[in-house]
Write a protein that holds these residues in place. Sequence first.
Motif, PDB file in Angstrom:
ATOM      1  N   ASN A 170      52.763  17.639  26.954  1.00  0.00           N
ATOM      2  CA  ASN A 170      53.564  17.497  28.193  1.00  0.00           C
ATOM      3  C   ASN A 170      52.608  17.067  29.541  1.00  0.00           C
ATOM      4  O   ASN A 170      53.302  16.311  30.216  1.00  0.00           O
ATOM      5  CB  ASN A 170      54.199  18.876  28.500  1.00  0.00           C
ATOM      6  N   HIS A 171      51.509  17.363  29.670  1.00  0.00           N
ATOM      7  CA  HIS A 171      50.713  16.757  30.665  1.00  0.00           C
ATOM      8  C   HIS A 171      50.497  15.630  30.565  1.00  0.00           C
ATOM      9  O   HIS A 171      50.372  14.805  31.583  1.00  0.00           O
ATOM     10  CB  HIS A 171      49.391  17.771  30.452  1.00  0.00           C
ATOM     11  N   ILE A 172      50.136  15.203  29.386  1.00  0.00           N
ATOM     12  CA  ILE A 172      49.908  13.435  29.159  1.00  0.00           C
ATOM     13  C   ILE A 172      51.058  12.710  29.582  1.00  0.00           C
ATOM     14  O   ILE A 172      50.976  11.739  30.111  1.00  0.00           O
ATOM     15  CB  ILE A 172      49.364  13.174  27.606  1.00  0.00           C
ATOM     16  N   TYR A 173      52.340  13.454  29.139  1.00  0.00           N
ATOM     17  CA  TYR A 173      53.624  12.537  29.432  1.00  0.00           C
ATOM     18  C   TYR A 173      53.723  12.572  31.021  1.00  0.00           C
ATOM     19  O   TYR A 173      54.095  11.514  31.508  1.00  0.00           O
ATOM     20  CB  TYR A 173      54.742  13.401  28.731  1.00  0.00           C
ATOM     21  N   LEU A 174      53.367  13.554  31.768  1.00  0.00           N
ATOM     22  CA  LEU A 174      53.501  13.331  33.297  1.00  0.00           C
ATOM     23  C   LEU A 174      52.516  12.526  33.862  1.00  0.00           C
ATOM     24  O   LEU A 174      52.954  12.061  34.658  1.00  0.00           O
ATOM     25  CB  LEU A 174      53.351  14.993  33.817  1.00  0.00           C
TER      26      LEU A 174
ATOM     27  N   GLU B  90      53.018  22.225  39.674  1.00  0.00           N
ATOM     28  CA  GLU B  90      52.922  22.216  41.316  1.00  0.00           C
ATOM     29  C   GLU B  90      51.406  21.720  41.692  1.00  0.00           C
ATOM     30  O   GLU B  90      50.594  21.715  41.008  1.00  0.00           O
ATOM     31  CB  GLU B  90      52.942  23.600  41.636  1.00  0.00           C
ATOM     32  N   GLY B  91      51.541  20.755  42.535  1.00  0.00           N
ATOM     33  CA  GLY B  91      50.284  20.407  43.089  1.00  0.00           C
ATOM     34  C   GLY B  91      50.158  19.024  42.659  1.00  0.00           C
ATOM     35  O   GLY B  91      49.214  18.143  43.213  1.00  0.00           O
ATOM     36  N   SER B  92      50.996  18.505  41.696  1.00  0.00           N
ATOM     37  CA  SER B  92      50.748  17.125  41.087  1.00  0.00           C
ATOM     38  C   SER B  92      51.107  16.058  42.270  1.00  0.00           C
ATOM     39  O   SER B  92      52.020  16.319  43.165  1.00  0.00           O
ATOM     40  CB  SER B  92      51.750  16.849  40.167  1.00  0.00           C
TER      41      SER B  92
ATOM     42  N   PHE C  63      52.737  15.495  47.483  1.00  0.00           N
ATOM     43  CA  PHE C  63      52.520  16.179  46.239  1.00  0.00           C
ATOM     44  C   PHE C  63      53.679  17.084  45.901  1.00  0.00           C
ATOM     45  O   PHE C  63      54.453  17.368  46.897  1.00  0.00           O
ATOM     46  CB  PHE C  63      51.156  16.956  46.135  1.00  0.00           C
ATOM     47  N   ILE C  64      53.650  17.623  44.690  1.00  0.00           N
ATOM     48  CA  ILE C  64      54.784  18.567  44.225  1.00  0.00           C
ATOM     49  C   ILE C  64      54.314  20.203  44.715  1.00  0.00           C
ATOM     50  O   ILE C  64      53.396  20.557  44.588  1.00  0.00           O
ATOM     51  CB  ILE C  64      54.774  18.750  42.686  1.00  0.00           C
ATOM     52  N   LEU C  65      55.342  20.352  45.536  1.00  0.00           N
ATOM     53  CA  LEU C  65      55.099  21.896  46.071  1.00  0.00           C
ATOM     54  C   LEU C  65      55.775  22.835  45.241  1.00  0.00           C
ATOM     55  O   LEU C  65      55.415  24.009  45.144  1.00  0.00           O
ATOM     56  CB  LEU C  65      55.899  22.105  47.557  1.00  0.00           C
TER      57      LEU C  65
ATOM     58  N   HIS D  88      61.083   4.451  48.222  1.00  0.00           N
ATOM     59  CA  HIS D  88      61.764   5.030  46.882  1.00  0.00           C
ATOM     60  C   HIS D  88      60.558   5.335  45.789  1.00  0.00           C
ATOM     61  O   HIS D  88      59.748   4.481  45.511  1.00  0.00           O
ATOM     62  CB  HIS D  88      62.604   3.915  46.214  1.00  0.00           C
ATOM     63  N   TYR D  89      60.853   6.468  45.360  1.00  0.00           N
ATOM     64  CA  TYR D  89      59.653   6.805  44.400  1.00  0.00           C
ATOM     65  C   TYR D  89      60.336   7.360  43.109  1.00  0.00           C
ATOM     66  O   TYR D  89      61.459   7.912  43.225  1.00  0.00           O
ATOM     67  CB  TYR D  89      58.658   8.078  44.791  1.00  0.00           C
ATOM     68  N   SER D  90      59.968   7.291  41.986  1.00  0.00           N
ATOM     69  CA  SER D  90      60.328   7.810  40.803  1.00  0.00           C
ATOM     70  C   SER D  90      59.295   8.639  40.089  1.00  0.00           C
ATOM     71  O   SER D  90      58.420   8.417  39.731  1.00  0.00           O
ATOM     72  CB  SER D  90      60.760   6.691  39.584  1.00  0.00           C
ATOM     73  N   VAL D  91      59.890   9.912  39.664  1.00  0.00           N
ATOM     74  CA  VAL D  91      58.992  10.953  38.948  1.00  0.00           C
ATOM     75  C   VAL D  91      59.577  11.643  38.114  1.00  0.00           C
ATOM     76  O   VAL D  91      60.768  12.030  38.104  1.00  0.00           O
ATOM     77  CB  VAL D  91      58.318  11.826  40.179  1.00  0.00           C
ATOM     78  N   PRO D  92      59.081  12.186  36.975  1.00  0.00           N
ATOM     79  CA  PRO D  92      59.793  13.000  36.095  1.00  0.00           C
ATOM     80  C   PRO D  92      59.940  14.335  36.387  1.00  0.00           C
ATOM     81  O   PRO D  92      59.151  15.111  37.339  1.00  0.00           O
ATOM     82  CB  PRO D  92      58.924  12.885  34.799  1.00  0.00           C
ATOM     83  N   GLU D  93      60.895  15.146  35.993  1.00  0.00           N
ATOM     84  CA  GLU D  93      61.149  16.509  36.406  1.00  0.00           C
ATOM     85  C   GLU D  93      60.135  17.181  35.592  1.00  0.00           C
ATOM     86  O   GLU D  93      59.140  16.754  34.808  1.00  0.00           O
ATOM     87  CB  GLU D  93      62.617  16.699  35.643  1.00  0.00           C
ATOM     88  N   GLU D  94      60.159  18.734  36.127  1.00  0.00           N
ATOM     89  CA  GLU D  94      58.970  19.526  35.438  1.00  0.00           C
ATOM     90  C   GLU D  94      57.667  19.153  35.855  1.00  0.00           C
ATOM     91  O   GLU D  94      56.637  19.560  34.780  1.00  0.00           O
ATOM     92  CB  GLU D  94      59.372  19.722  34.041  1.00  0.00           C
ATOM     93  N   MET D  95      57.209  18.374  36.712  1.00  0.00           N
ATOM     94  CA  MET D  95      55.946  18.225  37.150  1.00  0.00           C
ATOM     95  C   MET D  95      55.329  19.381  37.694  1.00  0.00           C
ATOM     96  O   MET D  95      55.885  20.240  38.343  1.00  0.00           O
ATOM     97  CB  MET D  95      55.508  16.949  38.106  1.00  0.00           C
TER      98      MET D  95
END
Length: 808
Positions: free
Chosen positions: A3-7, A41-43, A85-87, A32-39
């Motif tokens: 999952n980490h590699i996927y993120l 925190e801190g990514s 970053f992801i809070l 505009h940014y595109s990010v996957p869900e479930e990243m």
Amino acid sequence: MANHIYLLSWRRCVSVFLFLSAMMNTASAVTHYSVPEEMEEGSVVANLAADLGLDIKTLKERKMRIDVVANKKFLNINKETGELFILESIDREFLCPLKTTTYCFLKVDATIENPVRMFNIEVEIMDINDNAPHFRRGTMHLDISESSSVGERFSLNNAVDPDVGTNSVNNYHLSSSEHFVLEIQTGRDGSKFADLILKRALDREEQAVHNLILTAVDGGVPARTGTASIIVRVLDVNDNAPSFDEDKYVVIVMENSPTGSLVIKMNATDLDEGSNSDIIYSYSLYTSERAQQMFTLNPQNGEIRVKEMINYEDLKFYELEVIASDKGTNSLSGQCKLTIQVTDMNDNHPEISIKSFRSPIKETEPTDTVIAVVSVSDKDSGDNGVVDLHIPDNMPFKLRESSDNYYELVVSEPLDREKVPEYDITFTVTDRGSPPLSDNETMTLELLDVNDNVPQFPQSFYTIRVLENNAPGALLSSLTAFDPDLHENQYLVYFIIEKEIANTSMSMLFSINPENGNLYALKTFDYEIEKEFLFHIEARDSGSPPLSSNVTVHIVIVDQNDNAPVIVSPWRAHGSVVEEKIPRSTDKGSLVAKVIALDTDSVHNSRITYLFLQVTDATLFSLDQYNGEIRTMRMFSYRDPRHQRLVVVAKDNGQPALSATVTIKLSTVETAVKAYSDMTEVPLEYDIFSDLNLYLVIGLGSVSFLLLITILVTIVLKCQTPNPSKAAPPSRNSVISERNSTIADSTLVSNDAYWYSLFLAETRKGKMVVRQPAPKGSRYIVSSLPRSTGVSETSGSAASTLQVLPKQ
């Protein structure tokens, strides 16, 4: 680790789209940014400062901050490095619960000061396959009849996967089975549904229960799965499954339809009987929960009604699958698909305007006569603005379009006021919207009467029975006719159509009330004179021109017993006694006398019955009650008195009965000469007058004439015969001597051979009895001699002698 590699791979694929513009020292940008869900925190999502062209060293001084618009704060910025970053971990299914679209955006505002600038940031949350498919029911029970045909379809519970796109449910698998296979269906929104198909006929006696495993697989990498158990119970034969009229239904429903309004009534039929044909309706398992929330299905009658307010902007169509199951022991079911399409509202009613209207009109108005002119209109457009005008079908009128939206109401069939005096004509205008709106206007049309109906009597022939001796002016009957017209066309006048009978007009015998038709007798009727009348009565209305009809009246005079019997034989003066002489040697059964009575009443009332009222010796004489003949019941004995008194009553058959009596005094005498006993009676027919009164007069005249002749003959005989001695009664020898001397001395004897006849009348039977002819001057000993025979009689001590006179 995977999952980490996927993120990290998603992080390397971040795309930045920057649109810059400058105006009045304020910068406005959309990034505009595109990010996957479930990243985690801190990514780091991206270096926002670099993308926005900001100096990293001034971020603290310019107080750069991140505000999340209308959502929870999932993102923040590192003011040291300028990285976004992801809070807090982002769950796409939580952020965007509805699957109406595959896109999910998180809007962020970045603000800095000195000078103040604001940047719009849009972060698209990309779905990852973090949810496995699952079934709403872990175990599905299916009852399948053993008579189910190969290829029959059974709905299964669909699996649910919160993920979208390829990460959602992509396929279904069924555990190995030689009886069942799966068929995958795809809905309009791309969702997958599975139907269980029977590929081989079932046999309950071979295997009663089939246990299957249904597996739902999504399209993610790696793929996730969910399973459910299917328990198929094989039922005994209920071999006719309910079936719908059609496999697919499309229904159009207007938005804002009231709650509880009927959308459609599903109709499934089952050829079985009893409980096997009773149908229960239900939704299939893969009918969406949203559709089940909007529409309710009545399981008993299949009516689908609006459950919640329908909004066209929320959803334009609904797909439902309805199952019809019977109530047999082994329930069978059929299914159909229903598509409900929502359309905009038709909210303007059409209008009607009556331009002209004629009322009242004559009932004789010809066809194609224009009665009214009507215009219609509708403020809507399209089909909602197209209107149709109509009137009820069961009326003698029709609508004819004269121009655009103008109609003429014309007479299409002959009118008749007597059948329908007025019409309530309802004009109904309906637009072609869905559902259609309508309006109506009712006008009352009255019909004027025309004298077009002839008066009618209830009967075409009346027979009226009237008792004779009626009182003049008595009401005989009421002859009333009916005319369905109105007013003067309905007022009737009655009168007798003149007809003369025997120079007598009917108006002299009868009278009719011209207003009410009561028929009266103007005189007293006598059945013996008048027996019936036949004439016509006419009823005429007061219309212009007047119409009339007539009826035949037959007056029958009914006889009353108002005439008492009249005794015409034996004749006697009023109140007198009839005296008769008979030989004492008369044999048993000999005719002594015959009583004849006449009654001028009708046959029933004139039927005469003769009875003894008084009799000296009841054992000596008999009376025939029908012909009045008095005969001896035995021979006379020496003990019987010489004088017998008989009182005979002649009674008619009327009610009450009338009668007349006659008294006969019989004297017995000794027989001088044996009478001829072998005389032959020859019946001779003669006519009886039909008019009894005339016959009575003639009979009385004849009797009087014969009586006169008898007196004259008696006087002549007395003059020729010497007076007997008064000292002693005559003996048998003296009587014979007297008879012989009378024959010798008679002036009536001559040498010529004359024939004479002795007539005895039996008027009761309408016959004369003629005895055999005898020579002139012969004498007989007779038992009874009516006075009307026209013969002379001499008396003796033992018998009566009869001299036959010459025939004139």
